[in-house]
Design an enzyme around this catalytic site. Structure first.
Site, PDB file in Angstrom:
ATOM      1  CE  LYS A  66      -4.007   1.964   0.361  1.00  0.00           C
ATOM      2  NZ  LYS A  66      -3.659   2.686  -0.868  1.00  0.00           N
ATOM      3  CE  LYS A  90       3.273   6.784   6.505  1.00  0.00           C
ATOM      4  NZ  LYS A  90       3.025   7.850   5.513  1.00  0.00           N
ATOM      5  CE  LYS A 102       4.822   7.362  -0.967  1.00  0.00           C
ATOM      6  NZ  LYS A 102       4.008   7.530   0.237  1.00  0.00           N
ATOM      7  CB  THR A 186      -2.737  12.817   5.783  1.00  0.00           C
ATOM      8  OG1 THR A 186      -2.992  11.715   4.930  1.00  0.00           O
ATOM      9  CG2 THR A 186      -1.297  12.771   6.252  1.00  0.00           C
ATOM     10  CG  ASN A 217      -4.283  16.082   1.312  1.00  0.00           C
ATOM     11  OD1 ASN A 217      -3.961  15.496   2.335  1.00  0.00           O
ATOM     12  ND2 ASN A 217      -5.485  15.952   0.782  1.00  0.00           N
ATOM     13  CB  SER A 358      -5.836   4.426   2.004  1.00  0.00           C
ATOM     14  OG  SER A 358      -5.563   5.600   1.314  1.00  0.00           O
TER      15      SER A 358
HETATM   16  P1  NAD Z   1       0.885  18.312  -1.774  1.00  0.00           P
HETATM   17  O1  NAD Z   1       1.478  18.136  -3.117  1.00  0.00           O
HETATM   18  O2  NAD Z   1      -0.584  18.426  -1.634  1.00  0.00           O
HETATM   19  O3  NAD Z   1       1.525  19.601  -1.071  1.00  0.00           O
HETATM   20  C1  NAD Z   1       2.890  19.776  -0.939  1.00  0.00           C
HETATM   21  C2  NAD Z   1       3.088  21.173  -0.378  1.00  0.00           C
HETATM   22  O4  NAD Z   1       4.472  21.378  -0.118  1.00  0.00           O
HETATM   23  C3  NAD Z   1       2.651  22.280  -1.328  1.00  0.00           C
HETATM   24  O5  NAD Z   1       2.047  23.323  -0.609  1.00  0.00           O
HETATM   25  C4  NAD Z   1       3.967  22.763  -1.918  1.00  0.00           C
HETATM   26  O6  NAD Z   1       3.910  24.122  -2.344  1.00  0.00           O
HETATM   27  C5  NAD Z   1       4.854  22.612  -0.696  1.00  0.00           C
HETATM   28  N1  NAD Z   1       6.287  22.582  -0.994  1.00  0.00           N
HETATM   29  C6  NAD Z   1       6.939  21.900  -1.954  1.00  0.00           C
HETATM   30  N2  NAD Z   1       8.262  22.165  -1.893  1.00  0.00           N
HETATM   31  C7  NAD Z   1       8.423  23.026  -0.865  1.00  0.00           C
HETATM   32  C8  NAD Z   1       9.534  23.682  -0.305  1.00  0.00           C
HETATM   33  N3  NAD Z   1      10.769  23.474  -0.773  1.00  0.00           N
HETATM   34  N4  NAD Z   1       9.325  24.520   0.749  1.00  0.00           N
HETATM   35  C9  NAD Z   1       8.079  24.730   1.233  1.00  0.00           C
HETATM   36  N5  NAD Z   1       6.991  24.144   0.748  1.00  0.00           N
HETATM   37  C10 NAD Z   1       7.166  23.299  -0.296  1.00  0.00           C
HETATM   38  O7  NAD Z   1       1.465  17.109  -0.869  1.00  0.00           O
HETATM   39  P2  NAD Z   1       0.847  16.491   0.446  1.00  0.00           P
HETATM   40  O8  NAD Z   1      -0.071  15.399   0.041  1.00  0.00           O
HETATM   41  O9  NAD Z   1       0.351  17.553   1.346  1.00  0.00           O
HETATM   42  O10 NAD Z   1       2.134  15.784   1.078  1.00  0.00           O
HETATM   43  C11 NAD Z   1       3.080  16.503   1.868  1.00  0.00           C
HETATM   44  C12 NAD Z   1       3.997  15.516   2.581  1.00  0.00           C
HETATM   45  O11 NAD Z   1       3.215  14.626   3.357  1.00  0.00           O
HETATM   46  C13 NAD Z   1       4.853  14.610   1.705  1.00  0.00           C
HETATM   47  O12 NAD Z   1       6.056  14.310   2.391  1.00  0.00           O
HETATM   48  C14 NAD Z   1       4.023  13.357   1.581  1.00  0.00           C
HETATM   49  O13 NAD Z   1       4.808  12.231   1.243  1.00  0.00           O
HETATM   50  C15 NAD Z   1       3.490  13.283   2.976  1.00  0.00           C
HETATM   51  N6  NAD Z   1       2.264  12.504   3.151  1.00  0.00           N
HETATM   52  C16 NAD Z   1       1.124  12.770   2.445  1.00  0.00           C
HETATM   53  C17 NAD Z   1      -0.018  12.028   2.671  1.00  0.00           C
HETATM   54  C18 NAD Z   1      -1.331  12.333   2.003  1.00  0.00           C
HETATM   55  O14 NAD Z   1      -2.324  11.657   2.324  1.00  0.00           O
HETATM   56  N7  NAD Z   1      -1.426  13.317   1.153  1.00  0.00           N
HETATM   57  C19 NAD Z   1       0.015  10.969   3.590  1.00  0.00           C
HETATM   58  C20 NAD Z   1       1.174  10.728   4.305  1.00  0.00           C
HETATM   59  C21 NAD Z   1       2.301  11.501   4.068  1.00  0.00           C
END
Ligand code: NAD
Length: 424
Positions: A66, A90, A102, A186, A217, A358
């Site tokens: 997953k 996780k 992944k 999340t 997100n 999920s």
């Molecule tokens: P997303 O694409 O929705 O948002 C990413 C955000 O980070 C955006 O606002 C972008 O502008 C910002 N960003 C990118 N580079 C940056 C930088 N150098 N400095 C500051 N901001 C920056 O992604 P997301 O889904 O919110 O995921 C964010 C993190 O959380 C990732 O590490 C992802 O692997 C992790 N994550 C996400 C989920 C999920 O359900 N979406 C679950 C677990 C972990």
């Protein structure tokens, strides 16, 4: 040290601590399976462009692999291997019956038209569909991908297999096999673990302030939850600005308004600078979020952000770091955080909310019966709260750093499943 070397080093240290035998360690320090493939996409100008796609299945002893699919320009196989391994831990720490995987594509989705995005998503499934499936490996959205993209991918899988199988992918839009509550899962999961950490540390949440990296997100829902559920104030969030090719921090002394900021943020998590300035936000350099004088830091953007070079910027006021992102803290920084006795909620526990919902989505797909948002969020809260206390119990019982405690809980569960299945 790249992300995968870091993931392996973290695992090796815990394998030593747990006295795992060499065979078990060898199986777990590498993915079970890896796929790398070309995705030829017809672009709007009529030319074919080839993208590189990946899918890595780290371990599936506890259930189907997953993990999300990332569309990011600097995607590499090593980032994906690391993230796949962290997914194994996780799912285990959250105690859901799934393994770790992944995937990704090296691409900036914002440079693609909607049609090109759809063809890329369908192309990804065309190359890997025989190796994914509801009982095999179930992808989901991650950085740079969204529910619409999951909808196209599910549809492509249905076209190729000739049957409707919504459980092949999660994070789908509600009404097309998606679960209510998945979008906020999340970020809200981060808030539930923060609430428990504050309870443990005897901190009144309504008197706390936070600074967040990212406004995608995870960060959007974590900031909304921090304000609405905990009654705290978020003073800063940050994001990547594609036009200027740099990141910015958006700061407001009396607290940001998450709903307003969301209304001026695009689907990739970039905040409109002009509209923010007009509404009284101060715009500072991208790394300013880290040095804010707040009680809680929530890195929720990319990996490796709190490092040996940046850790000293963290204010003495910070009591909790809730790792919304995957791998935001490097190992040398971790040592410093432990020395300073900052309470870290480690990534694979803190941000497990997405994969928990999920999993609920897959359960609902199997039943073909869908729960209300309230029911989903209540079950999520129960899972996150239980996971937090499972880890805290080991940390306190063995007097070890909380990240190590989370590893112990997770690794023991995976090793037990491997033993039970006769793999060892
Ligand atoms: P997303 O694409 O929705 O948002 C990413 C955000 O980070 C955006 O606002 C972008 O502008 C910002 N960003 C990118 N580079 C940056 C930088 N150098 N400095 C500051 N901001 C920056 O992604 P997301 O889904 O919110 O995921 C964010 C993190 O959380 C990732 O590490 C992802 O692997 C992790 N994550 C996400 C989920 C999920 O359900 N979406 C679950 C677990 C972990």
């Amino acid at each position: 040290m790249n992300a995968f070397q870091m993931a392996q080093a973290q695992f090796d240290a815990m394998a030593d601590y747990l006295h795992l035998d060499n065979g078990v360690t060898s199986v777990l320090r590498w993915p079970l399976r890896e796929f790398r493939f070309q995705i030829p996409v017809r672009m709007d100008d009529g030319n074919i462009r080839v993208f590189f796609g990946y899918r890595v299945q780290h371990n599936d002893a506890r259930g189907p692999a997953k993990g999300g699919i990332r569309f990011h320009p600097s995607e590499t196989i090593d980032t994906i291997r690391a993230l796949a391994m962290w997914m194994t831990w996780k799912c285990a720490v959250a105690d859901i019956p799934l393994g770790g995987g992944k995937g990704g594509v090296a691409v900036d989705p914002a440079e693609l038209s909607i049609g090109e995005q759809e063809r890329l998503c369908r192309g990804w499934v065309d190359q890997i569909w025989k190796n994914i499936g509801p009982r095999l490996d179930v992808p989901a959205p991650d950085v740079g991908t969204n529910p619409q993209m999951m909808g196209w991918m599910m549809d492509e899988y249905a076209r190729l297999t000739g049957s409707y199988a919504p459980g092949v992918i999660t994070g789908k839009p509600v009404g097309a096999g998606g679960s209510r509550g998945r979008a906020e899962a999340t970020g809200f999961g981060v808030v539930y673990t923060l609430r428990e950490a504050m309870r443990h540390l005897n901190i009144d949440p309504s008197k706390t302030t936070a600074s967040i990296q990212g406004f995608g997100n995870v960060a959007q829902h974590a900031s909304a939850g921090f304000v609405e559920q905990l009654g705290g104030r978020v003073l800063a969030v940050s994001c990547w600005d594609r036009q200027d090719r740099t990141s910015y921090t958006f700061y407001k002394e009396d607290g940001i308004d998450p709903k307003f900021l969301q209304s001026i943020t695009d689907v990739f998590g970039s905040i409109d600078k002009d509209k923010a300035l007009q509404s009284g936000y101060e715009i500072e350099p991208g790394d300013a979020w880290l040095s804010k004088d707040v009680d809680v830091l929530i890195p929720a953007a990319l990996e490796g952000q709190i490092s040996g070079e940046t850790v000293h910027q963290i204010s003495d006021r910070v009591k909790i770091i809730a790792e919304g992102a995957n791998g935001p803290t490097t190992m040398d920084a971790d040592e410093e955080l432990a020395r300073r006795q900052i309470f870290v909620i480690p990534d694979f526990l803190c941000n497990a909310g997405g994969v928990v919902v999920s999993y609920f989505e897959g359960v609902q797909n199997d039943m073909n019966y869908y729960w209300s948002r309230q029911e989903v969020l209540q079950r999520l809260d129960e899972k996150m709260t239980t996971a937090f206390h499972d880890v805290l119990r080991v940390a306190e019982g063995e007097r070890i750093y909380i990240r190590n405690a989370a590893y112990i809980v997770a690794i023991n569960r995976v090793v037990n499943a491997m033993k039970f299945r006769g793999w060892l």
